[in-house]
Write a protein that holds these residues in place. Structure first.
Motif, PDB file in Angstrom:
ATOM      1  N   ALA A   1       0.828  -1.205   0.000  1.00 18.56           N
ATOM      2  CA  ALA A   1       0.000   0.000   0.000  1.00 18.56           C
ATOM      3  C   ALA A   1       0.863   1.255   0.000  1.00 18.56           C
TER       4      ALA A   1
ATOM      5  N   THR B   1       1.298   4.025  -3.100  1.00 21.24           N
ATOM      6  CA  THR B   1       0.709   5.336  -2.813  1.00 21.24           C
ATOM      7  C   THR B   1       1.761   6.427  -2.718  1.00 21.24           C
TER       8      THR B   1
ATOM      9  N   GLY C   1      -2.483  -5.061  -1.009  1.00 20.45           N
ATOM     10  CA  GLY C   1      -2.257  -3.792  -0.325  1.00 20.45           C
ATOM     11  C   GLY C   1      -2.492  -2.611  -1.246  1.00 20.45           C
ATOM     12  N   VAL C   2      -1.995  -2.735  -2.473  1.00 18.47           N
ATOM     13  CA  VAL C   2      -2.191  -1.661  -3.455  1.00 18.47           C
ATOM     14  C   VAL C   2      -3.689  -1.471  -3.718  1.00 18.47           C
TER      15      VAL C   2
ATOM     16  N   TYR D   1      -6.132  -2.281  -1.775  1.00 13.14           N
ATOM     17  CA  TYR D   1      -6.738  -1.727  -0.562  1.00 13.14           C
ATOM     18  C   TYR D   1      -6.565  -0.221  -0.521  1.00 13.14           C
ATOM     19  N   ALA D   2      -5.335   0.242  -0.842  1.00 12.21           N
ATOM     20  CA  ALA D   2      -5.069   1.670  -0.817  1.00 12.21           C
ATOM     21  C   ALA D   2      -5.961   2.418  -1.804  1.00 12.21           C
TER      22      ALA D   2
ATOM     23  N   VAL E   1      -3.204  -0.248   8.568  1.00 16.44           N
ATOM     24  CA  VAL E   1      -2.783  -1.150   7.511  1.00 16.44           C
ATOM     25  C   VAL E   1      -1.803  -2.201   8.016  1.00 16.44           C
TER      26      VAL E   1
END
Lengths: 286, 321
Positions: B67, B71, B223-224, B226-227, B238
């Motif tokens: 994430a 980001t 994670g990506v 989710y972000a 996180v």
């Protein structure tokens, strides 16, 4: 000079880490359980001592004995009702049971006591003693002395009393212990209670220089496990050595490294010990 | 036996149509999207937890690494989230490989401990390394209303649902492929007995490392996603031990650790349950829904630690015998 001071501070705090961690290693050594919730019992101990101070006017040092008693009782019941049922189950079950206890304890505290930070006020809180060029903070020193005494008491119990021998026998070989008439379940209950009670005791004696909140256990979690791994899981003397070492490492790294790296240093120590010498720095089990 | 593929296809078709049966930004659709995402995360955990029987309590680290990687790059150099996906997965994969080095010979509790410590240290790093991560305040994905597929940003929840669904199916396919491949065979050998595996010529170190790397990479990819879906996150959410690491492991365990359907079954059980608890309890006070979560966890462990599928089998076998 700053280094000597850091080492001294580290030693003092290390003594406390030792007492907190003896409980964890005892539980592993006797019950063969890695108690992921151990740090939360520390938090409970802190709260007991806090409320004893607030409503009964008890100094945390006296309150620590109360903490021990209360959490010992808690541990006894938890072992009896919950932990006993997973001792023969796959490791997954044991891990997640204690993780579940962790979650329950922390949230019970959050619901019951709220998330505010609370601290005690005692007369010796901001006092320091000068010894030569070095300063010893009084609350640290008192905590250290209490830890040493508690450590000696535990050592004496395990090494010299009949009950201590019973515990050691069960730790060595539960089956053999059963054959000579020891009830392992009873030993587990007492050992688990003793283990978490000790950690709670440690939490109470550091109350003068820390604040308590439901998440108070979290900062000690990884630390306790590092101490115990360094000393060897199950090795009580090792927990002492490990505690002092971690205290010094933490203190000295605080002197030279930025905040980001301090935790990393401890983690690296933890991981390296697990990887290269999982039985801990000391050699023989106890 | 022939009925199963047909059933699966029908369910899949049904699932694909679902987003159009509810309003675009409904709460229900959001829950379903998160369900898909968590099933995907649990499936990546399943590779290490299920096939190799290594209980990782630190998988949140990989989620967060992915994430943050995508980001931060999005914010600093405008890197497209799709490329960020690749970067996030790589960063997480590297972390996974690195972690597997010292933890390789650890078993059971010790492995769980090491991964837990890893997760917590990464979390603390996330909080203190403010120059990169923005510290405890967290970071956001810049809002570009007409972003669309180029920036993986949508006004409606529906495209997100399909992205998460695709991720879940992809990761499930990877899991399925691994479990039937040579790697899966090697992992099962290692799970049974490391020494014997070595004796028959399996490089157990390499096997574990490959599994760890793949699992971490997939988790980083989640994670990506989710972000992009959440637009905002901070280290404590996180990298959370309870809300990510334990939750993901629990989903997999409840559903049936090591099985293909496990993570999906687990997610379908746990996430709606949590939402119901949240809806009824959080108004009553903070911590109540997490407390319920902890109690449910304990209850499940005491009743049937091997998961719902085993529980179901236990109950149905009882009836027919």
């Amino acid at each position: 000079m700053a280094l000597l001071q850091a080492i001294l501070d580290g030693l003092m705090i290390g003594g406390v880490y030792a007492v907190i961690s003896i409980g964890l290693t005892l539980v592993f050594g006797v019950v063969s359980l890695v108690n992921f919730a151990q740090a939360q019992f520390l938090m409970v101990g802190m709260y007991v001592a806090y409320f004893a101070w607030r409503y009964l006017g008890l100094d945390p040092l006296a309150g620590s004995l109360l903490s021990f008693a209360v959490v010992f009782g808690m541990g006894y019941v938890i072992q009896q009702q919950l932990i006993r049922r997973v001792l023969k189950a796959p490791e997954v079950a044991q891990i997640f049971l204690t993780v579940g206890i962790l979650i329950v304890l922390e949230n019970l505290a959050l619901i019951g006591f709220g998330s505010e930070f609370r601290s005690v006020q005692v007369w010796y809180q901001n006092e320091s003693l000068a010894v030569g060029d070095l300063m010893i903070s009084v609350p640290y020193a008192i905590a250290f002395c209490a830890s040493v005494m508690a450590g000696l008491v535990i050592w004496w119990i395990l090494a010299k009393t009949w009950w201590g021998r019973t515990v050691r026998a069960t730790a060595q070989d539960p089956m053999a212990a059963q054959l000579i008439g020891i009830d392992p379940d009873r030993v587990y209950r007492l050992a688990f209670g003793l283990g978490v009670g000790l950690t709670a005791f440690g939490g109470a004696i550091i109350l003068p220089y820390l604040t308590v909140s439901p998440a108070a256990g979290e900062q000690f979690g990884v630390l306790m496990f590092t101490v115990v791994v360094l000393g060897g899981l199950g090795n009580v003397l090792g927990a002492v050595v490990g505690g002092l070492s971690v205290g010094i490492i933490q203190s000295v790294s605080g002197l030279y490294l930025p905040l980001q790296l301090q935790n990393l240093v401890l983690f690296v120590v933890f991981i390296l010990t697990l990887a290269m010498r999982p039985e801990g720095l000391l050699r023989q089990p106890s | 036996m022939k009925r199963t593929p047909v059933l699966i296809l029908l369910t899949l078709a049904g699932v694909c149509v679902l987003p159009w049966c509810v309003s675009e930004n409904s709460y229900l659709l959001r829950v379903m999207t998160l369900l898909m995402l968590f099933a995907a995360m649990a499936q990546s955990w399943n590779i290490v937890g299920g096939l190799a029987n290594q209980i990782s309590l630190g998988h949140a680290a990989f989620l967060g690494l992915g994430a943050y990687a995508s980001t931060v790059l999005l914010n600093r150099v405008g890197l497209s989230p799709w490329l960020g996906l690749g970067v996030g997965m790589t960063v997480a994969a590297l972390a996974g490989a690195l972690l597997s080095l010292p933890t390789m010979r650890l078993k059971g509790h010790y492995f769980a401990l090491a991964t837990l410590a890893f997760g917590e240290v990464i979390r603390s790093l996330g909080n203190t390394w403010s120059s990169v991560t923005g510290g405890p305040a967290g970071i956001s994905v810049p809002l570009v209303p007409e972003g669309g597929w180029a920036l993986m940003q949508f006004g409606s929840t529906r495209p997100y649902f399909y992205i998460m669904l695709a991720a879940m199916l992809l990761i499930t396919a990877v899991f399925w492929k691994i479990s039937r491949s040579r790697l899966g065979y090697e992992l099962r050998a290692v799970k049974a007995n490391v020494a014997s595996a070595e004796v028959i010529g399996i490089d157990t170190a390499r096997t574990k490392m490959v599994a760890a790397t793949i699992s971490a990479a997939l988790m980083g990819g989640c994670g990506v996603l989710y972000a992009q879906f959440n637009f905002f996150f901070d280290p404590d959410s996180v990298f959370s031990l309870v809300n990510v690491s334990v939750r993901v492991a629990l989903i997999c365990i409840i559903g049936g650790i090591g099985t293909v359907a496990g993570p999906i079954v687990g997610a379908c059980f746990l996430l709606p349950l949590e939402e119901i608890l949240n809806a009824t309890l959080s108004s009553a006070g903070a911590g109540l829904s997490q407390l319920a979560f902890g109690l449910i966890l304990i209850l499940i462990i005491l009743i049937e630690p091997r998961g719902l599928q085993t529980l179901y089998r236990r109950m149905t076998v009882g009836r027919t015998s």
